[in-house]
Design a protein around this motif. Structure first.
Motif, PDB file in Angstrom:
ATOM      1  N   ARG A 144       0.801  -1.219   0.000  1.00 37.20           N
ATOM      2  CA  ARG A 144       0.000   0.000   0.000  1.00 37.20           C
ATOM      3  C   ARG A 144       0.843   1.282   0.000  1.00 37.20           C
ATOM      4  NH1 ARG A 144      -4.149  -2.450   4.468  1.00 37.20           N
ATOM      5  NH2 ARG A 144      -2.179  -3.129   5.332  1.00 37.20           N
ATOM      6  N   ASN A 227       3.509  -6.732   7.220  1.00 38.30           N
ATOM      7  CA  ASN A 227       3.070  -5.425   6.732  1.00 38.30           C
ATOM      8  C   ASN A 227       1.607  -5.397   6.316  1.00 38.30           C
ATOM      9  OD1 ASN A 227       5.597  -4.436   7.151  1.00 38.30           O
ATOM     10  ND2 ASN A 227       6.030  -3.920   5.043  1.00 38.30           N
ATOM     11  N   ASN A 228       1.104  -6.518   5.789  1.00 43.42           N
ATOM     12  CA  ASN A 228      -0.282  -6.588   5.336  1.00 43.42           C
ATOM     13  C   ASN A 228      -0.803  -8.013   5.559  1.00 43.42           C
ATOM     14  OD1 ASN A 228      -2.747  -6.347   4.109  1.00 43.42           O
ATOM     15  ND2 ASN A 228      -1.977  -5.579   2.160  1.00 43.42           N
ATOM     16  N   PRO A 229      -1.071  -8.361   6.822  1.00 44.14           N
ATOM     17  CA  PRO A 229      -1.474  -9.750   7.111  1.00 44.14           C
ATOM     18  C   PRO A 229      -2.774 -10.155   6.437  1.00 44.14           C
ATOM     19  CG  PRO A 229      -1.763  -8.332   9.039  1.00 44.14           C
ATOM     20  CD  PRO A 229      -0.982  -7.551   8.032  1.00 44.14           C
ATOM     21  N   LEU A 230      -3.663  -9.191   6.165  1.00 53.46           N
ATOM     22  CA  LEU A 230      -4.910  -9.547   5.486  1.00 53.46           C
ATOM     23  C   LEU A 230      -4.612 -10.098   4.099  1.00 53.46           C
ATOM     24  CD1 LEU A 230      -7.962  -9.635   5.322  1.00 53.46           C
ATOM     25  CD2 LEU A 230      -7.942  -7.228   4.617  1.00 53.46           C
ATOM     26  N   TYR A 232      -1.664 -11.418   3.170  1.00 54.86           N
ATOM     27  CA  TYR A 232      -0.837 -12.631   3.339  1.00 54.86           C
ATOM     28  C   TYR A 232      -1.709 -13.855   3.600  1.00 54.86           C
ATOM     29  CZ  TYR A 232       2.830 -15.689   5.209  1.00 54.86           C
ATOM     30  OH  TYR A 232       3.686 -16.734   5.430  1.00 54.86           O
ATOM     31  N   GLY A 283      -6.965 -13.704   8.819  1.00 52.15           N
ATOM     32  CA  GLY A 283      -6.382 -12.535   8.158  1.00 52.15           C
ATOM     33  C   GLY A 283      -7.029 -11.238   8.619  1.00 52.15           C
ATOM     34  N   PHE A 284      -8.372 -11.237   8.738  1.00 54.12           N
ATOM     35  CA  PHE A 284      -9.074 -10.045   9.221  1.00 54.12           C
ATOM     36  C   PHE A 284      -8.660  -9.714  10.655  1.00 54.12           C
ATOM     37  CE2 PHE A 284     -12.179 -10.818   5.751  1.00 54.12           C
ATOM     38  CZ  PHE A 284     -12.221  -9.526   5.241  1.00 54.12           C
ATOM     39  N   ASP A 287      -5.126  -8.377  10.718  1.00 55.66           N
ATOM     40  CA  ASP A 287      -5.070  -7.021  10.185  1.00 55.66           C
ATOM     41  C   ASP A 287      -5.574  -6.014  11.215  1.00 55.66           C
ATOM     42  OD1 ASP A 287      -4.630  -5.386   7.666  1.00 55.66           O
ATOM     43  OD2 ASP A 287      -6.674  -4.816   8.142  1.00 55.66           O
ATOM     44  N   HIS A 290      -2.807  -5.625  13.729  1.00 53.91           N
ATOM     45  CA  HIS A 290      -1.712  -4.854  13.124  1.00 53.91           C
ATOM     46  C   HIS A 290      -2.047  -3.368  13.086  1.00 53.91           C
ATOM     47  CE1 HIS A 290       0.445  -3.207   9.521  1.00 53.91           C
ATOM     48  NE2 HIS A 290       1.445  -3.801  10.115  1.00 53.91           N
ATOM     49  N   THR A 291      -3.283  -3.031  12.715  1.00 61.45           N
ATOM     50  CA  THR A 291      -3.696  -1.627  12.672  1.00 61.45           C
ATOM     51  C   THR A 291      -3.668  -1.003  14.058  1.00 61.45           C
ATOM     52  OG1 THR A 291      -5.128  -2.079  10.775  1.00 61.45           O
ATOM     53  CG2 THR A 291      -5.553  -0.064  12.014  1.00 61.45           C
TER      54      THR A 291
END
Length: 335
Positions: A144, A227-230, A232, A283-284, A287, A290-291
């Motif tokens: 992103r 960086n972007n587990p959703l 991944y 994944g959700f 994410d 992570h956020t």
């Protein structure tokens, strides 16, 4: 003392005898006296030619461009700024000032030279051009951020910001890993248009497009875990769910059309679908975590920065004389 006195030009080399003298001379003519060539054990005269051209030459202890860059910056560079380029004469020393300006102005800590801004005819094959475009698209989708040309070997960065990055790639994946780590560590990045030229006749590239391109794609995907587990976990989840639905459709069609049951395939369809849904949910959740983590880090850094400013203001109110190097903004209490 000029701005160039604080810059080390870093040139990783491997059998670049045909071009290294020209590259070193170009940077020295541009005012850069500190030119470091870190060589990967060339079997030609790269080291002696570079040394005769005025560069400081070091032979790396390991193998691969990535290991060379890490070792050079960590052990052999003392300058606060690093200007990294390839020694194949494809980059223009005249672009060095534009590359360094964002660092000197404090606008960025890492600068990427965008080769697509002025790519000369013959500088890149059609296969390499397509591969580069796909990798940059994948980087934007996964991480992103848009850094223009993440595979560019023309970089400028502060040594301090480089040492903050967790770099492990040994080969040509180092540029991709640097871009990903800049996103992860929120290093300010600037993109500068540069000229990219065709390799001079007689010099051979060390790049293997298919093999190295595959390594880069895998590196992009591997780094998406943090960086972007959703993306991944979600991408695997979508693939697994789609496979489960496809198998279930096949079983249902065969049963309704011909009365033939496929118990094993049916069990596989159920398993794949459940696994896919679980990965999507995971994944959700990852994410969200992570956020929240990034928000907490941002708040912590803001609080620490605000506390430091407030502390300085309090010291000033206590009657202590302000230091000469303090700016009015640093002495003024926050409103």
């Amino acid at each position: 003392m000029t701005d160039h006195d604080g810059v080390c030009v870093l040139l990783p080399t491997m059998n670049e005898a045909e071009t290294v003298a020209r590259v070193v001379a170009d940077f020295r003519d541009a005012g850069f006296e500190n030119v470091l060539v870190i060589d990967g054990g060339s079997t030609d005269d790269t080291q002696s030619i570079a040394r005769d051209s005025g560069a400081r030459v070091v032979e790396q202890s390991g193998r691969g461009k990535g290991q060379a860059v890490r070792e050079a910056v960590r052990d052999h560079v003392e300058a606060p700024y690093v200007l990294m380029a390839d020694a194949d004469a494809t980059y223009d020393a005249d672009d060095a000032a534009a590359m360094l300006d964002p660092l000197f102005d404090g606008e960025a800590e890492h600068v990427v030279g965008d080769r697509f801004a002025d790519m000369r005819p013959g500088a890149m094959t059609r296969l390499n051009r397509v591969g580069n475009r796909l990798i940059n698209l994948a980087f934007r989708a996964i991480h992103r951020e848009d850094y223009g040309d993440i595979l560019s070997g023309y970089r400028a960065f502060t040594r301090e910001s480089f040492l903050r990055l967790h770099l492990t790639a040994d080969g040509f994946g180092i540029e991709t890993e640097m871009a990903v780590e800049c996103v992860k560590n929120r290093v300010p990045v600037a993109v500068v248009p540069i000229t990219y030229r065709e390799r001079p006749g007689g010099s051979a590239t060390n790049l293997h497009p298919v093999r190295d391109g595959g390594v880069i794609f895998l590196e992009l995907y591997r780094k998406a875990k943090t960086n972007n587990p959703l993306f991944y976990f979600g991408s695997v989840g979508v693939a697994s769910t789609a496979a489960g639905i496809a198998m279930a459709s096949f079983v249902l069609y065969r049963y309704l059309a011909f009365g033939i049951s496929h118990e094993v395939v049916a069990v596989g369809a159920v398993g794949a679908t459940i696994l896919g849904i679980q990965l999507l949910v995971f994944g959700f959740l990852a994410d969200m975590i992570h956020t929240l983590h990034r928000e907490q880090i941002a708040r912590y850094e803001q609080a620490v920065g605000g506390g430091a400013t407030g502390g300085s203001a309090a010291a000033g109110d206590g009657g202590e004389a302000s230091r000469p190097d303090e700016t009015p903004e640093a002495r003024e209490p926050e409103r």
